[in-house]
Write a protein that holds these residues in place. Structure first.
Motif, short mmCIF file in Angstrom:
data_model
loop_
_atom_site.label_atom_id
_atom_site.label_comp_id
_atom_site.label_asym_id
_atom_site.label_seq_id
_atom_site.Cartn_x
_atom_site.Cartn_y
_atom_site.Cartn_z
N ASP A 153 -8.75 5.55 2.07
CA ASP A 153 -7.35 5.86 2.70
C ASP A 153 -7.12 4.52 3.34
OD1 ASP A 153 -7.59 8.31 2.59
OD2 ASP A 153 -7.91 9.10 4.50
N GLU A 154 -8.07 3.48 4.10
CA GLU A 154 -8.04 2.11 4.47
C GLU A 154 -7.63 1.35 3.33
OE1 GLU A 154 -7.90 0.95 7.22
OE2 GLU A 154 -8.30 2.96 8.24
N TRP A 155 -8.15 1.51 1.99
CA TRP A 155 -7.77 0.89 0.69
C TRP A 155 -6.39 0.97 0.50
CZ3 TRP A 155 -10.18 -2.84 -2.47
CH2 TRP A 155 -9.38 -3.24 -3.56
N LEU A 156 -6.02 2.03 0.56
CA LEU A 156 -4.66 2.55 -0.19
C LEU A 156 -3.54 2.12 0.77
CD1 LEU A 156 -5.42 6.07 -2.04
CD2 LEU A 156 -4.83 3.75 -3.15
N PRO B 7 -6.03 11.57 -8.26
CA PRO B 7 -5.84 12.58 -9.33
C PRO B 7 -5.76 12.00 -10.95
CG PRO B 7 -3.84 12.60 -7.90
CD PRO B 7 -4.98 11.86 -7.14
N GLU B 8 -5.06 10.64 -10.97
CA GLU B 8 -4.76 10.32 -12.24
C GLU B 8 -6.09 9.86 -12.81
OE1 GLU B 8 -3.04 9.18 -9.42
OE2 GLU B 8 -1.15 10.52 -9.78
N GLY C 268 0.74 -1.19 0.13
CA GLY C 268 -0.11 -0.04 0.14
C GLY C 268 0.94 1.34 0.12
N LEU C 269 0.22 2.23 -0.17
CA LEU C 269 0.70 3.59 -0.20
C LEU C 269 1.18 4.10 1.22
CD1 LEU C 269 -1.22 5.41 -3.05
CD2 LEU C 269 0.74 3.90 -3.08
N SER D 221 -3.44 0.69 -5.66
CA SER D 221 -4.17 0.86 -6.94
C SER D 221 -5.51 1.23 -6.66
CB SER D 221 -4.06 -0.62 -7.74
OG SER D 221 -4.75 -1.38 -7.05
N CYS D 222 -6.21 1.98 -7.80
CA CYS D 222 -7.54 2.45 -7.74
C CYS D 222 -8.41 1.26 -7.88
CB CYS D 222 -7.87 3.34 -8.85
SG CYS D 222 -9.42 3.80 -8.97
N PRO D 223 -9.32 1.25 -6.82
CA PRO D 223 -10.19 -0.16 -6.79
C PRO D 223 -11.20 -0.01 -7.82
CG PRO D 223 -10.84 1.55 -5.00
CD PRO D 223 -9.81 2.03 -5.58
N VAL D 224 -11.41 0.99 -8.69
CA VAL D 224 -12.26 1.02 -9.90
C VAL D 224 -11.53 0.52 -11.06
CG1 VAL D 224 -13.77 2.41 -11.27
CG2 VAL D 224 -13.98 2.69 -8.62
N CYS D 225 -10.43 1.27 -11.39
CA CYS D 225 -9.74 1.08 -12.55
C CYS D 225 -8.57 0.18 -12.62
CB CYS D 225 -9.55 2.33 -13.54
SG CYS D 225 -8.46 3.35 -12.35
#
Length: 371
Positions: free
Chosen positions: A348-351, A336-337, A291-292, A356-360
């Motif tokens: 925040d919890e996901w990253l 932002p990308e 994660g980030l 990675s973006c959970p959608v794309c």
């Protein structure tokens, strides 16, 4: 073989004991008055549910009979409902539990409380002794009576309009509004939430790194510490004890396991007659994405959603992570990308776990060149 089993059981027992110590040492859990109410954690605490060490002085809350989150501000009469709390920016939104916020604003005094307004707007109140419906202004219903009507304005136009209508000025109030008004308000009923913040304790840097603040009592004072992302912090001596208690059995277990595997391999080689050929090519190691970090996540833009619920992508009105529709006053974060929006707490919890973006599924880390 019995030795290996004994070592494994001993290691498991030490792990369970150390885990029990961890749970027992972190008695302050995130709470809420109901599922629809704000989450409560340090520096706030729920009275009668959490100990004094779970909160900071002046940040005591309680739940009323309707399961609303209530706070009493020192020096101010009445009780406020907490509509929302943003721990990253240290902001909270308040309103009146009796639906007459202007009545509380008349006597609001934050000098003896740990809170202060983020933005202030001066409103002048007028008492008009006759019907002013033709003026098309918003009256303050809970302050008005059968023979008079109360209005509030922050503009010179509204001031002149009410003054020329033989209305009597009651006074001017500095109202802690939710955002600065670039255009003065001709008339307002002052029913919207007020926005407050606090400077002490300052846990914004801790929150930006994915941690949480907590209170540690020492012999002479109270000390604010920043716990890790899992909310666990130990004194140095306790950390050493846990490392020794869990690390030594783990090492013995691994040594025994390696000896056992080595013995089985030698036994298999002695029984195998043909010579086995192995490929000299080394299989590629998988790339492990983590994660980030907190500063990278906090660098992504955040937005407090207004009443219009205007988003960069108008069709994205539902958080893809929790599948809940966005509501006014909620804090959103945008990657932002790809411009995908999410609840700030959700993304925040996901990253922290997935870069990675959970959608794309595009990786912000790859875009920033940090992989």
């Amino acid at each position: 073989m019995e030795l290996h089993k004994t070592i494994a059981l001993f290691f498991l027992l030490c792990y369970l004991i150390s885990t029990t110590v961890v749970v027992a040492s972190t008695g302050c859990f995130t709470s809420a008055c109901s599922k629809d109410e704000p989450l409560i954690r340090f520096p706030f605490r729920l009275r009668n549910y959490q100990s004094l060490d779970c909160g900071y002085p002046g940040f005591n809350l309680f739940c009323d009979a309707l399961n609303r989150t209530i706070i009493r501000l020192p020096g101010s009469p009445g009780e406020f409902t907490i509509e929302a709390i943003n721990y990253s920016t240290q902001e909270l939104w308040l309103n009146d539990r009796n639906n007459c916020l202007p009545q509380l604003l008349l006597n609001l005094n934050l000098s003896s409380s740990p809170f202060l307004g983020v933005y202030y707007q001066d409103f002048t109140l007028f008492n008009c002794s006759f019907d002013h419906t033709t003026l098309k202004l918003n009256p303050i219903g809970c302050l008005s009576g059968s023979n008079y009507t109360v209005y509030a304005t922050s503009s010179m136009r509204g001031f002149d309009l009410l003054s020329k209508s033989d209305c009597k000025s009651i006074g001017t109030l500095p109202v802690p509004v939710q955002w600065p008004f670039f255009e003065q308000v001709v008339s307002s009923d002052l029913s919207g939430d007020i926005l407050l913040t606090w400077d002490n304790p300052d846990c914004r840097i801790c929150a930006s790194r994915g941690g949480r603040c907590s209170l540690k009592r020492t012999a002479f004072n109270r000390e604010i510490i920043c716990e890790n992302s899992r909310g666990i912090a130990f004194p140095r001596g306790a950390r050493y004890a846990i490392i020794v208690g869990a690390g030594v059995p783990a090492m013995l277990f691994l040594i025994g396991l390696l000896c056992f595997i080595s013995g089985r391999i030698r036994s298999c080689r002695r029984r195998a007659q043909p010579v086995l050929e192995f490929s000299s090519a080394v299989s590629p190691q998988p790339i492990v994405f983590t994660g980030l970090d907190g500063p990278t996540i906090e660098s992504y833009p955040k937005t407090i959603l207004g009443e219009s619920r205007r988003l960069p992508k108008p069709d994205d009105n539902i958080c893809p992570i929790c599948l809940a529709e966005y509501q006014p006053k909620e804090t959103l974060r945008t990657i932002p990308e790809c411009l995908h929006c999410f609840h700030a707490d959700c993304i925040d919890e996901w990253l922290r776990l997935n870069a990675s973006c959970p959608v794309c599924r595009n990786s912000p880390m790859c875009v920033h060149g940090t992989v």
